[in-house]
Design a protein around this motif. Structure first.
Motif, PDB file in Angstrom:
ATOM      1  N   ILE A  44      -7.111   0.710  -0.365  1.00 38.64           N
ATOM      2  CA  ILE A  44      -5.736   0.352   0.004  1.00 38.64           C
ATOM      3  C   ILE A  44      -5.159  -0.384  -1.205  1.00 38.64           C
ATOM      4  CG2 ILE A  44      -4.233  -0.901   1.600  1.00 38.64           C
ATOM      5  CD1 ILE A  44      -5.885   1.297   2.992  1.00 38.64           C
ATOM      6  N   ARG A  45      -4.056   0.129  -1.743  1.00 39.98           N
ATOM      7  CA  ARG A  45      -3.474  -0.455  -2.951  1.00 39.98           C
ATOM      8  C   ARG A  45      -1.963  -0.258  -2.942  1.00 39.98           C
ATOM      9  NH1 ARG A  45      -1.987   3.802  -5.941  1.00 39.98           N
ATOM     10  NH2 ARG A  45      -3.182   5.719  -5.852  1.00 39.98           N
ATOM     11  N   ASN A  46      -1.290  -0.949  -3.861  1.00 37.40           N
ATOM     12  CA  ASN A  46       0.141  -0.733  -4.061  1.00 37.40           C
ATOM     13  C   ASN A  46       0.347   0.664  -4.647  1.00 37.40           C
ATOM     14  OD1 ASN A  46       0.894  -3.263  -3.165  1.00 37.40           O
ATOM     15  ND2 ASN A  46       0.892  -4.158  -5.202  1.00 37.40           N
ATOM     16  N   PRO A  86      13.733  -3.595  -7.321  1.00 36.22           N
ATOM     17  CA  PRO A  86      12.843  -2.991  -6.309  1.00 36.22           C
ATOM     18  C   PRO A  86      13.283  -3.417  -4.901  1.00 36.22           C
ATOM     19  CG  PRO A  86      11.583  -3.959  -8.098  1.00 36.22           C
ATOM     20  CD  PRO A  86      13.013  -4.390  -8.288  1.00 36.22           C
ATOM     21  N   TRP A  87      13.427  -2.456  -4.031  1.00 35.75           N
ATOM     22  CA  TRP A  87      13.982  -2.686  -2.707  1.00 35.75           C
ATOM     23  C   TRP A  87      12.910  -2.699  -1.631  1.00 35.75           C
ATOM     24  CZ3 TRP A  87      18.780  -4.266  -2.347  1.00 35.75           C
ATOM     25  CH2 TRP A  87      19.415  -4.273  -1.108  1.00 35.75           C
ATOM     26  N   ILE A  88      11.830  -1.958  -1.856  1.00 36.88           N
ATOM     27  CA  ILE A  88      10.749  -1.830  -0.868  1.00 36.88           C
ATOM     28  C   ILE A  88       9.400  -2.000  -1.567  1.00 36.88           C
ATOM     29  CG2 ILE A  88      12.053  -0.297   0.674  1.00 36.88           C
ATOM     30  CD1 ILE A  88      10.509   2.082  -0.519  1.00 36.88           C
ATOM     31  N   THR A  89       8.380  -2.195  -0.748  1.00 33.16           N
ATOM     32  CA  THR A  89       6.996  -2.207  -1.213  1.00 33.16           C
ATOM     33  C   THR A  89       6.283  -1.092  -0.474  1.00 33.16           C
ATOM     34  OG1 THR A  89       7.032  -4.603  -1.530  1.00 33.16           O
ATOM     35  CG2 THR A  89       4.863  -3.563  -1.322  1.00 33.16           C
ATOM     36  N   ALA A  90       5.495  -0.326  -1.190  1.00 31.58           N
ATOM     37  CA  ALA A  90       4.716   0.735  -0.542  1.00 31.58           C
ATOM     38  C   ALA A  90       3.238   0.518  -0.827  1.00 31.58           C
ATOM     39  CB  ALA A  90       5.146   2.113  -1.033  1.00 31.58           C
ATOM     40  N   LEU A  91       2.453   0.580   0.229  1.00 32.82           N
ATOM     41  CA  LEU A  91       0.998   0.557   0.139  1.00 32.82           C
ATOM     42  C   LEU A  91       0.509   1.965   0.405  1.00 32.82           C
ATOM     43  CD1 LEU A  91       0.348  -2.586   2.353  1.00 32.82           C
ATOM     44  CD2 LEU A  91       0.307  -2.476  -0.149  1.00 32.82           C
ATOM     45  N   VAL A  92      -0.559   2.358  -0.247  1.00 31.86           N
ATOM     46  CA  VAL A  92      -1.140   3.668   0.015  1.00 31.86           C
ATOM     47  C   VAL A  92      -2.628   3.510   0.316  1.00 31.86           C
ATOM     48  CG1 VAL A  92       0.546   4.964  -1.350  1.00 31.86           C
ATOM     49  CG2 VAL A  92      -1.543   4.131  -2.449  1.00 31.86           C
ATOM     50  N   ALA A  93      -3.110   4.414   1.155  1.00 36.90           N
ATOM     51  CA  ALA A  93      -4.545   4.525   1.437  1.00 36.90           C
ATOM     52  C   ALA A  93      -5.013   5.751   0.675  1.00 36.90           C
ATOM     53  CB  ALA A  93      -4.785   4.686   2.931  1.00 36.90           C
ATOM     54  N   GLU A  94      -5.948   5.534  -0.240  1.00 35.44           N
ATOM     55  CA  GLU A  94      -6.413   6.616  -1.092  1.00 35.44           C
ATOM     56  C   GLU A  94      -7.865   6.933  -0.787  1.00 35.44           C
ATOM     57  OE1 GLU A  94      -5.987   7.739  -5.757  1.00 35.44           O
ATOM     58  OE2 GLU A  94      -6.582   5.681  -5.299  1.00 35.44           O
ATOM     59  N   GLY A  95      -8.126   8.224  -0.531  1.00 39.68           N
ATOM     60  CA  GLY A  95      -9.486   8.704  -0.334  1.00 39.68           C
ATOM     61  C   GLY A  95      -9.924   9.473  -1.556  1.00 39.68           C
TER      62      GLY A  95
END
Length: 189
Positions: A44-46, A86-95
Motif C-alpha cells: 500500500i503506497r502513495n 495537488p487537490w487529492i491524495t491517492a493510495l494504491v494497493a500493488e500486487g
C-alpha cells in the motif's frame, strides 16, 4: 510444529483456485513435507505518475459498478494528484501483477468547529482480490494520512442500497450519521 497445527495442515489442502477443502490425512507425511501457501505480498503506497493509466482504469470500473459515467482522464488525475496545487491524495494497493485497488482522499473542513477532516472519496478493490483484507489496509493507511495531516475525523459515504459497503465500514468502526438537509450543486463555467 505442534500436533494440532500439523493435523490441521494435513486435514485441509488448498486447491489451485485458493479454496481450502478437507483432504485425507496421510500418516506417512512428516513435517518436512508440509508446505503452507503464503499469501501474496501487497504494498500500500502513495500513487506515482506511472500509476495514472491503471488508476484511471479502476476509477472507470468503480463508476461502471455504480452505473455512473466516468469522464476522468489520466491527465486530469495528474493535475489533481501531482500538479501545482495537488487537490487529492491517492493510495494504491500493488500486487505482483500491477495495481489491484485504490483509495482517494479529499480534504474537508468544519468551519464552525475549526476541525480538519478527510473524506475517503473512493475505495475500490478489483474483482478476484476482494475479501482478502486489501480494502482494510487501504482504510488503515487513509486513517494514518488523515491523522498526520492533523485531521480529527475520516468520513466515507456509501449508496443507500449498498449493504455490503455499509457492513464493511461499520466493521472498520465507522459510525453511521444521518443525512440532514439537501445538498445543492451549481456548475461553474
Amino acid at each position: 510444529m505442534s500436533t494440532s497445527r500439523r493435523q490441521a495442515a494435513l486435514l485441509y489442502r488448498q486447491r489451485p483456485d485458493g479454496i481450502f477443502e478437507k483432504g485425507r490425512r496421510n500418516p506417512m507425511l512428516d513435517d518436512s513435507e508440509i508446505s503452507l501457501l503464503r499469501p501474496p505480498v501487497i504494498t500500500i503506497r502513495n500513487a506515482h505518475p506511472r500509476d495514472l493509466p491503471e488508476l484511471n482504469d479502476m476509477i472507470r470500473l468503480l463508476a461502471a459498478h455504480h452505473g455512473d459515467p466516468s469522464a476522468t482522464t489520466p491527465e486530469q488525475l495528474e493535475r489533481d494528484l501531482f500538479g501545482p496545487v495537488p487537490w487529492i491524495t491517492a493510495l494504491v494497493a500493488e500486487g505482483e501483477n500491477g495495481l489491484i485497488g485504490y483509495a482517494i482522499l479529499v480534504p474537508l473542513y468544519r468551519a464552525q468547529e475549526g476541525q480538519r477532516g478527510m473524506d475517503l472519496h473512493h475505495l475500490f478493490v478489483r474483482d478476484g482480490h476482494r475479501g482478502h483484507g486489501i480494502g482494510q489496509h487501504l482504510v488503515d493507511r487513509a486513517r494514518d494520512i488523515a491523522r498526520k495531516a492533523g485531521c480529527g475525523y475520516l468520513s466515507v459515504s456509501a449508496a443507500t442500497g449498498n449493504v455490503q459497503a455499509h457492513r464493511f465500514y461499520e466493521q472498520m468502526d465507522f459510525k453511521p450519521r444521518p443525512v440532514t438537509g439537501m445538498r445543492y450543486l451549481q456548475a461553474l463555467a
